[in-house]
Scaffold this motif. Structure first.
Motif, PDB file in Angstrom:
ATOM      1  N   MET A 113      -2.764   3.210  -0.592  1.00 48.12           N
ATOM      2  CA  MET A 113      -2.734   1.798  -0.980  1.00 48.12           C
ATOM      3  C   MET A 113      -1.646   1.088  -0.191  1.00 48.12           C
ATOM      4  O   MET A 113      -0.541   1.599  -0.025  1.00 48.12           O
ATOM      5  CB  MET A 113      -2.459   1.668  -2.478  1.00 48.12           C
ATOM      6  CG  MET A 113      -2.188   0.248  -2.964  1.00 48.12           C
ATOM      7  SD  MET A 113      -1.909   0.213  -4.764  1.00 48.12           S
ATOM      8  CE  MET A 113      -1.166  -1.427  -4.953  1.00 48.12           C
ATOM      9  N   THR A 114      -1.972  -0.088   0.300  1.00 49.88           N
ATOM     10  CA  THR A 114      -0.976  -0.977   0.880  1.00 49.88           C
ATOM     11  C   THR A 114      -1.080  -2.323   0.177  1.00 49.88           C
ATOM     12  O   THR A 114      -2.165  -2.724  -0.259  1.00 49.88           O
ATOM     13  CB  THR A 114      -1.184  -1.176   2.400  1.00 49.88           C
ATOM     14  OG1 THR A 114      -2.457  -1.804   2.626  1.00 49.88           O
ATOM     15  CG2 THR A 114      -1.132   0.157   3.132  1.00 49.88           C
ATOM     16  N   ALA A 115       0.041  -3.023   0.053  1.00 46.12           N
ATOM     17  CA  ALA A 115       0.036  -4.310  -0.640  1.00 46.12           C
ATOM     18  C   ALA A 115       1.339  -5.034  -0.388  1.00 46.12           C
ATOM     19  O   ALA A 115       2.344  -4.439   0.025  1.00 46.12           O
ATOM     20  CB  ALA A 115      -0.171  -4.111  -2.145  1.00 46.12           C
ATOM     21  N   ASN A 116       1.317  -6.339  -0.646  1.00 50.23           N
ATOM     22  CA  ASN A 116       2.543  -7.108  -0.775  1.00 50.23           C
ATOM     23  C   ASN A 116       2.917  -7.104  -2.251  1.00 50.23           C
ATOM     24  O   ASN A 116       2.051  -6.943  -3.119  1.00 50.23           O
ATOM     25  CB  ASN A 116       2.344  -8.537  -0.286  1.00 50.23           C
ATOM     26  CG  ASN A 116       1.986  -8.598   1.188  1.00 50.23           C
ATOM     27  OD1 ASN A 116       2.465  -7.797   1.986  1.00 50.23           O
ATOM     28  ND2 ASN A 116       1.136  -9.538   1.554  1.00 50.23           N
ATOM     29  N   PHE A 117       4.193  -7.284  -2.548  1.00 48.84           N
ATOM     30  CA  PHE A 117       4.586  -7.295  -3.951  1.00 48.84           C
ATOM     31  C   PHE A 117       5.583  -8.403  -4.221  1.00 48.84           C
ATOM     32  O   PHE A 117       6.326  -8.844  -3.344  1.00 48.84           O
ATOM     33  CB  PHE A 117       5.178  -5.941  -4.371  1.00 48.84           C
ATOM     34  CG  PHE A 117       6.545  -5.658  -3.803  1.00 48.84           C
ATOM     35  CD1 PHE A 117       7.696  -6.128  -4.422  1.00 48.84           C
ATOM     36  CD2 PHE A 117       6.688  -4.915  -2.645  1.00 48.84           C
ATOM     37  CE1 PHE A 117       8.951  -5.874  -3.901  1.00 48.84           C
ATOM     38  CE2 PHE A 117       7.942  -4.648  -2.110  1.00 48.84           C
ATOM     39  CZ  PHE A 117       9.071  -5.131  -2.746  1.00 48.84           C
ATOM     40  N   SER A 118       5.580  -8.850  -5.470  1.00 50.74           N
ATOM     41  CA  SER A 118       6.584  -9.769  -5.991  1.00 50.74           C
ATOM     42  C   SER A 118       7.122  -9.145  -7.269  1.00 50.74           C
ATOM     43  O   SER A 118       6.363  -8.868  -8.195  1.00 50.74           O
ATOM     44  CB  SER A 118       5.973 -11.145  -6.280  1.00 50.74           C
ATOM     45  OG  SER A 118       6.928 -12.004  -6.880  1.00 50.74           O
ATOM     46  N   GLN A 119       8.407  -8.906  -7.305  1.00 45.50           N
ATOM     47  CA  GLN A 119       9.040  -8.183  -8.416  1.00 45.50           C
ATOM     48  C   GLN A 119      10.016  -9.090  -9.133  1.00 45.50           C
ATOM     49  O   GLN A 119      10.908  -9.682  -8.520  1.00 45.50           O
ATOM     50  CB  GLN A 119       9.754  -6.956  -7.872  1.00 45.50           C
ATOM     51  CG  GLN A 119      10.616  -6.233  -8.881  1.00 45.50           C
ATOM     52  CD  GLN A 119      11.394  -5.114  -8.235  1.00 45.50           C
ATOM     53  OE1 GLN A 119      10.837  -4.316  -7.479  1.00 45.50           O
ATOM     54  NE2 GLN A 119      12.692  -5.040  -8.490  1.00 45.50           N
TER      55      GLN A 119
END
Length: 226
Positions: free
Chosen positions: A56-62
């Motif tokens: 899996m690849t993704a951008n994230f906002s935490q």
């Protein structure tokens, strides 16, 4: 941003939609009258979803909220990119508001904080057993060994996990899926903080170079072994 801030969210105190949820306590209250799956059914359903995620690849906002005074860490929002690949390979790169890189493979975990020119090296076997990183990069068949798995509403691909280990750094971990893709993780830690991680631009089962999961400390930085 302190080095422990982001690593805490990934390691248990990793890693990432149309049906996003807020914190688990709010979801439970909203679905209290809905049919919940038994623990065995919930574990089987989650296992099936995760088993199909080879990479899996993704951008994230935490975003982290609550109990900042107790933990000594400030609340805030961080963003970047991530990638995971079974077995036991993950990369978590925060770009805003500061640059930090967490890279793990089957034997070693690196945490590199560019701002303070410091890299910390840890043994994976001491970190991975009951952590969120296990969900997306470990063996799905072993998840039930480390967590009690619940599905508050059988009509939604939303699961809340409770660590079986008494010394775990978090109280609960929730993961939500949309069209079989992980889109959000919410972690409630032992200090009263809630960390929500939203994933976007999610891509499953693509080829990821092994170089993404390797790290060589740059010249001129401090290396700490733990």
């Amino acid at each position: 941003m302190k080095m422990k801030k982001i690593s805490k969210a990934i390691l248990g105190s990793v890693l990432s939609a149309s049906a996003l949820f807020t914190i688990p306590m709010m979801v439970v209250s909203q679905t209290a009258n809905a049919a919940a799956a038994d623990n065995i059914t919930a574990a089987n359903r989650l296992n099936e979803l995760l088993a199909k995620t080879k990479s899996m690849t993704a951008n994230f906002s935490q975003t982290t909220q609550g109990a900042s005074s107790a933990s000594g860490a400030k609340n805030g929002t961080f963003s970047g990119s991530m990638s995971v690949q079974r077995p036991n390979q993950f990369r978590w790169e925060t770009k805003v508001p500061a640059e930090q890189l967490i890279v793990g493979n089957s034997s070693r975990l690196w945490i590199y904080d560019k701002d303070i020119k410091q890299a910390t090296r840890q043994n994976v076997d001491k970190q991975m057993g009951n952590t969120p990183a296990l969900l997306l990069s470990g063996d799905p068949n072993k998840i039930a060994d480390n967590f009690k798995i619940t599905q508050p509403n059988t009509g939604k691909n939303y699961y809340v996990l409770y660590p079986k280990a008494s010394d775990a750094n978090f109280k609960s971990l929730a993961i939500s899926f949309n069209k079989k893709k992980p889109v959000m993780m919410v972690l409630n830690d032992s200090l009263g903080q809630t960390t929500s991680i939203k994933f976007s631009n999610v891509k499953l089962n693509t080829n990821i170079s092994s170089a993404q999961f390797a790290f060589t400390p740059p010249d001129g930085i401090d290396v700490i072994s733990q």
